[in-house]
Design a protein around this motif. Structure first.
Motif, PDB file in Angstrom:
ATOM      1  N   LEU A 278     -35.309 -16.150  -6.840  1.00 18.58           N
ATOM      2  CA  LEU A 278     -35.688 -17.335  -6.104  1.00 18.58           C
ATOM      3  C   LEU A 278     -36.291 -16.879  -4.673  1.00 18.58           C
ATOM      4  O   LEU A 278     -37.483 -17.283  -4.166  1.00 18.58           O
ATOM      5  N   ILE A 279     -35.550 -16.329  -3.884  1.00 21.39           N
ATOM      6  CA  ILE A 279     -36.021 -16.116  -2.708  1.00 21.39           C
ATOM      7  C   ILE A 279     -37.258 -15.070  -2.695  1.00 21.39           C
ATOM      8  O   ILE A 279     -38.136 -15.087  -1.922  1.00 21.39           O
ATOM      9  N   SER A 280     -37.674 -13.973  -3.742  1.00 18.98           N
ATOM     10  CA  SER A 280     -38.710 -13.142  -3.604  1.00 18.98           C
ATOM     11  C   SER A 280     -39.727 -14.002  -3.893  1.00 18.98           C
ATOM     12  O   SER A 280     -40.852 -13.790  -3.436  1.00 18.98           O
ATOM     13  N   ARG A 281     -39.644 -14.847  -4.969  1.00 19.60           N
ATOM     14  CA  ARG A 281     -40.709 -15.657  -5.371  1.00 19.60           C
ATOM     15  C   ARG A 281     -40.999 -16.781  -4.299  1.00 19.60           C
ATOM     16  O   ARG A 281     -42.543 -16.874  -3.862  1.00 19.60           O
ATOM     17  N   SER A 282     -40.142 -17.147  -3.512  1.00 20.16           N
ATOM     18  CA  SER A 282     -40.572 -18.216  -2.371  1.00 20.16           C
ATOM     19  C   SER A 282     -41.205 -17.443  -1.224  1.00 20.16           C
ATOM     20  O   SER A 282     -42.214 -17.870  -0.546  1.00 20.16           O
ATOM     21  N   TYR A 283     -40.812 -15.899  -0.964  1.00 17.75           N
ATOM     22  CA  TYR A 283     -41.245 -15.268   0.165  1.00 17.75           C
ATOM     23  C   TYR A 283     -42.730 -15.089  -0.028  1.00 17.75           C
ATOM     24  O   TYR A 283     -43.604 -15.209   0.506  1.00 17.75           O
TER      25      TYR A 283
END
Length: 313
Positions: free
Chosen positions: A59-64
């Motif tokens: 989630l963090i990677s895709r959001s970033y």
């Protein structure tokens, strides 16, 4: 510092935890060795990538990366995958412009490279998350967001010499115009502009003819021209000139407004002259005169927008 001191023709690095399968190394450096690309990056977000990691990091990677696309118009899919390579001469030109020496370093390098017109090749990787990673995800995310804001300010303030680097390093500088005296890319822009223009003209006449009997020709012309001018500028920013995001949008729409006023003057003036000559003119003649006036204003719009887009950075 290591890259700056190296004389190797291709520079590369990967995370020390060996999360990325090394079988992707040759596909990573091959496009650089061949001269096809200037940088190459591994991506965990391609459909063919095989990634093992928890939902939180996913989630963090895709959001970033979504933030990068929205804020900085990034076209690469995975800025943070620790598996990258670059041509030596490109690194020596770009590294002095990279301020961050921590986790945001590679994002900053990629964004600058994209802005100056360098080619970035992406390689789908097989990647397994290291369960013993010591990276503070929250602190890293906070620093990355600060880096995004700093980059936006740097581009807006002209602290990064994008135009000079684009002329010296960008792929645009390597491809000469196919027709002497005609700027490279203009034919493609004209075709796309023409397509947008046809749709805009059809929308204009639908609105004009739909309102003419209710409001009169001048009011119908004003409303139809204003609505289609705004939509036309927005469409041409994205389709004709490939501009995404909000950078320069206000200036571009201001230029579109000037072109709108020129078009309004031409079409309104043409209608006024026609109705002075013939108070109840044939509808076909009225439409034909408007087509001619719109054609002239379309040429003005193209030249104005092209000039604005050429100086968008």
């Amino acid at each position: 510092a290591v890259w700056s001191a190296s004389d190797a023709p291709v520079l590369a690095y990967m995370d020390v935890d060996l999360s990325t399968d090394l079988r992707a190394l040759l596909p990573l450096i091959a496009p650089i060795v061949s001269g096809h690309s200037d940088l190459a990056i591994g991506t965990r977000l391609a459909r063919s990538s095989r990634v093992v990691r928890g939902p939180k990091r996913e989630l963090i990677s895709r959001s970033y990366n979504l933030i990068l696309r929205g804020a900085l118009s990034a076209s690469f899919s995975d800025a943070q995958c620790g598996f990258k390579a670059i041509r030596n001469e490109v690194a020596h030109d770009l590294l002095p412009l990279v301020e961050d020496d921590n986790w945001f370093f590679d994002t900053e390098l990629l964004v600058i490279a994209q802005r100056v017109g360098l080619r970035i090749h992406e390689v789908p990787v097989d990647w397994v998350d290291d369960p013993d990673s010591r990276v503070d995800v929250v602190a890293t995310a906070r620093e990355d967001l600060r880096g995004v804001v700093r980059l936006l300010r740097s581009f807006a303030g002209g602290r990064i010499p994008v135009a000079r680097l684009r002329a010296e390093l960008g792929r645009d500088a390597e491809v000469p115009s196919t027709v002497p005296g005609v700027p490279r890319g203009m034919f493609g822009q004209l075709l796309r502009f023409g397509g947008v223009g046809v749709l805009s003209t059809l929308a204009y006449f639908v609105l004009y003819l739909g309102m003419r009997d209710l409001t009169g020709p001048q009011a119908a012309n004003l409303v139809a021209l204003l609505v289609t001018a705004i939509a036309n500028t927005a469409a041409n920013r994205r389709v004709t000139f490939g501009v995404r995001g909000s950078d320069g949008a206000l200036r571009h729409h201001a230029g579109g407004l000037i072109a709108f006023l020129v078009g309004l003057g031409l079409t309104s003036g043409s209608l006024w002259v026609l109705h002075q000559v013939s108070p109840d003119p044939n509808r076909g003649i009225e439409v034909a005169i408007l087509v001619l006036a719109n054609a002239i204003s379309t040429l003005v719009r193209f030249l104005a927008l092209r000039q604005l887009m050429a100086h968008r950075r």
